[in-house]
Design a protein around this motif. Structure first.
Motif, PDB file in Angstrom:
ATOM      1  N   TYR A 190      24.840 -21.327 -27.422  1.00  0.00           N
ATOM      2  CA  TYR A 190      25.007 -20.427 -26.280  1.00  0.00           C
ATOM      3  C   TYR A 190      24.301 -19.102 -26.544  1.00  0.00           C
ATOM      4  CZ  TYR A 190      27.315 -16.986 -23.278  1.00  0.00           C
ATOM      5  OH  TYR A 190      27.568 -15.952 -22.404  1.00  0.00           O
ATOM      6  N   LYS A 212      20.636 -19.453 -26.039  1.00  0.00           N
ATOM      7  CA  LYS A 212      20.277 -19.576 -24.620  1.00  0.00           C
ATOM      8  C   LYS A 212      20.287 -18.227 -23.913  1.00  0.00           C
ATOM      9  CE  LYS A 212      22.014 -24.254 -23.860  1.00  0.00           C
ATOM     10  NZ  LYS A 212      23.054 -25.046 -23.181  1.00  0.00           N
ATOM     11  N   ALA A 263      22.108 -18.770 -18.130  1.00  0.00           N
ATOM     12  CA  ALA A 263      22.782 -18.892 -19.424  1.00  0.00           C
ATOM     13  C   ALA A 263      24.026 -18.011 -19.522  1.00  0.00           C
ATOM     14  CB  ALA A 263      21.829 -18.553 -20.552  1.00  0.00           C
ATOM     15  N   GLU A 285      26.990 -19.780 -18.047  1.00  0.00           N
ATOM     16  CA  GLU A 285      27.237 -21.145 -18.521  1.00  0.00           C
ATOM     17  C   GLU A 285      28.535 -21.196 -19.325  1.00  0.00           C
ATOM     18  OE1 GLU A 285      24.863 -23.724 -21.617  1.00  0.00           O
ATOM     19  OE2 GLU A 285      23.714 -23.503 -19.754  1.00  0.00           O
TER      20      GLU A 285
END
Length: 188
Positions: free
Chosen positions: A83, A86, A95, A98
Motif C-alpha cells: 500500500y 502504491k 491508491a 484503496e
C-alpha cells in the motif's frame, strides 16, 4: 459337612478368642491406614498428572495462537508495504482510498479464545496499537488530513515497532513455550 452335623464349638471359640486379641485389631487398623494412604497417594498423583496435562495443553494452544498472530502480522506488514508503495506512485490515482484488506482472522478470533489471555499483555497491546494506528493513518491519508510523505513516515514507524519489537518478542515467547514442551509428550 452334612446338614445334620453341628459345627465344632471348639473352632468357633478359637475364632472368637482370636477377634478379642489386640494383634487382630492392630493388624486391621494397619490395613485400614494402608488403604486410606494408598487411595490418597493415588488420587494425589492422578490430580498432579491431570494438572500437568492441562498446563501442557494450555502451553500448546498458546504457542499456536502466538505463532499464528506472528504470521498474520508479518503478512499484514507485506500488505502495508505494498500500500505504501502504491500511494507513492503518482500515476496510481486511487491508491489513497484503496482499502488495506488486512488479514484479521487470528486477531478477530482471539476475542473468543480462552488462550488469548495467556499471551503476555504487552504483546496484545502492541498488536492492538498497530492495528488501531494503521487504521487511523490509513483514513487520514485517504481523506488528505495528512500528506502522503508524512503518512508514509508514520506507517513506517508502526512497521518498525512490529518488526523490531513485537515479532522478535513473539518469537522469543514461542521459543520459550517450545522449550517448556520439549520434555513432554506434547508434539508441536
Amino acid at each position: 459337612m452334612s446338614q445334620n452335623q453341628m459345627p465344632n464349638p471348639k473352632v468357633d471359640i478359637e475364632r472368637v478368642n482370636e477377634i478379642k486379641k489386640a494383634s487382630f485389631w492392630v493388624s486391621q487398623v494397619f490395613i485400614l491406614l494402608a488403604t486410606v494412604i494408598g487411595v490418597y497417594l493415588a488420587a494425589s498423583q492422578g490430580y498432579k498428572q491431570a494438572v500437568q496435562f492441562e498446563n501442557m495443553t494450555s502451553y500448546k494452544e498458546s504457542y499456536y495462537l502466538q505463532k499464528s498472530l506472528q504470521y498474520e502480522l508479518q503478512d499484514n506488514i507485506v500488505l502495508l508495504k505494498g500500500y505504501m508503495a502504491k500511494i507513492q506512485d503518482s500515476n496510481y490515482y486511487g491508491a489513497r482510498n484503496e482499502p488495506l484488506n488486512f488479514y484479521t482472522l487470528i486477531w478477530e478470533n482471539m476475542k473468543f479464545s480462552s488462550t488469548t489471555l495467556s499471551t503476555p499483555p504487552m504483546l496484545l497491546r502492541q498488536a492492538q496499537q498497530f492495528y488501531r494506528e494503521v487504521a487511523k493513518l490509513h483514513e487520514s491519508i485517504a481523506i488528505s488530513d495528512i500528506s502522503v510523505p508524512t503518512g508514509i513516515k508514520k506507517l513506517q514507524a508502526q512497521i518498525d515497532i512490529v518488526e523490531q519489537q513485537l515479532i522478535p518478542t513473539l518469537e522469543k515467547n514461542t521459543a520459550q513455550i517450545q522449550h517448556e514442551l520439549a520434555g513432554s509428550d506434547i508434539i508441536l
